[in-house]
Scaffold this motif. Structure first.
Motif, mmCIF file in Angstrom:
data_model
loop_
_atom_site.group_PDB
_atom_site.id
_atom_site.type_symbol
_atom_site.label_atom_id
_atom_site.label_comp_id
_atom_site.label_asym_id
_atom_site.label_seq_id
_atom_site.Cartn_x
_atom_site.Cartn_y
_atom_site.Cartn_z
ATOM 1 N N ILE A 1 0.919 -1.377 0.069
ATOM 2 C CA ILE A 1 -0.126 -0.059 0.124
ATOM 3 C C ILE A 1 0.909 1.290 0.028
ATOM 4 O O ILE A 1 0.517 2.208 -0.600
ATOM 5 C CB ILE A 1 -0.784 0.007 1.142
ATOM 6 N N ASP A 2 1.870 1.260 0.646
ATOM 7 C CA ASP A 2 2.920 2.395 0.811
ATOM 8 C C ASP A 2 3.562 2.736 -0.556
ATOM 9 O O ASP A 2 3.727 3.704 -1.350
ATOM 10 C CB ASP A 2 4.067 2.379 1.670
ATOM 11 N N LYS B 1 1.028 4.322 -2.779
ATOM 12 C CA LYS B 1 0.852 5.637 -2.584
ATOM 13 C C LYS B 1 2.173 6.258 -3.326
ATOM 14 O O LYS B 1 1.931 7.275 -4.046
ATOM 15 C CB LYS B 1 0.997 6.137 -1.351
ATOM 16 N N ASP B 2 3.411 5.988 -3.313
ATOM 17 C CA ASP B 2 4.406 6.626 -3.913
ATOM 18 C C ASP B 2 4.210 6.430 -5.333
ATOM 19 O O ASP B 2 4.751 7.501 -5.866
ATOM 20 C CB ASP B 2 5.759 5.586 -3.521
ATOM 21 N N LEU C 1 1.574 6.620 -7.001
ATOM 22 C CA LEU C 1 0.550 7.514 -7.463
ATOM 23 C C LEU C 1 1.063 9.015 -7.166
ATOM 24 O O LEU C 1 0.639 9.710 -8.001
ATOM 25 C CB LEU C 1 -0.661 7.180 -6.604
ATOM 26 N N VAL C 2 1.837 9.132 -6.098
ATOM 27 C CA VAL C 2 2.123 10.596 -5.922
ATOM 28 C C VAL C 2 2.966 11.169 -7.026
ATOM 29 O O VAL C 2 3.136 12.193 -7.400
ATOM 30 C CB VAL C 2 2.753 10.724 -4.466
ATOM 31 N N VAL D 1 -5.904 5.513 -0.355
ATOM 32 C CA VAL D 1 -4.719 5.891 -1.151
ATOM 33 C C VAL D 1 -5.114 7.077 -2.321
ATOM 34 O O VAL D 1 -4.569 7.996 -2.331
ATOM 35 C CB VAL D 1 -3.942 5.085 -1.368
ATOM 36 N N CYS D 2 -6.075 6.400 -3.027
ATOM 37 C CA CYS D 2 -6.486 7.271 -4.061
ATOM 38 C C CYS D 2 -7.003 8.794 -3.630
ATOM 39 O O CYS D 2 -6.660 10.051 -4.342
ATOM 40 C CB CYS D 2 -7.328 6.721 -5.149
ATOM 41 N N GLU E 1 -6.501 10.329 -0.795
ATOM 42 C CA GLU E 1 -5.509 11.113 -0.202
ATOM 43 C C GLU E 1 -4.551 11.764 -0.998
ATOM 44 O O GLU E 1 -4.169 12.701 -0.945
ATOM 45 C CB GLU E 1 -4.526 9.952 0.844
ATOM 46 N N VAL E 2 -4.246 10.914 -2.134
ATOM 47 C CA VAL E 2 -3.470 11.778 -3.323
ATOM 48 C C VAL E 2 -4.184 12.618 -4.181
ATOM 49 O O VAL E 2 -3.570 13.094 -5.028
ATOM 50 C CB VAL E 2 -2.514 10.456 -4.166
#
Length: 88
Positions: free
Chosen positions: A30-31, A34-35, A37-38, A69-70, A72-73
């Motif tokens: 999951i991390d 996130k990376d 997607l960022v 996550v989507c 959050e980003v």
């Protein structure tokens, strides 16, 4: 006023029955998602879409984690699709 996009980038996220994440064919946690997607979101001239392909046997908590996550980003376009088969 709507943003002007020069292109569209679509990332496909697959979830198997155990909640294993493949993002554009690459296994990530999951991390790592996130990376990814960022980094993809960094170019503001590109509209950024995410398609989440979920095996029907996958528990909702895994789907919710990817959706969180989507959010959050700040991915604006997220589509969730059910699948009967797990990713390769």
């Amino acid at each position: 006023m709507y943003p002007y996009y020069t292109d569209v980038r679509r990332i496909t996220v697959q979830l198997d029955p155990q909640g294993t994440i493949l993002a554009d064919g690459q296994a990530v946690d999951i991390d790592g998602l996130k990376d990814l997607l960022v980094k993809a979101r960094a170019n503001s001239k590109i509209r950024f879409d995410v398609v989440i392909e979920v095996d029907r046997r996958c528990v909702f908590e895994h789907v919710a984690a990817v959706q969180a996550v989507c959010k959050e980003v700040r991915v604006e376009h997220v589509d969730v699709q059910a699948s009967n088969t797990a990713p390769d």
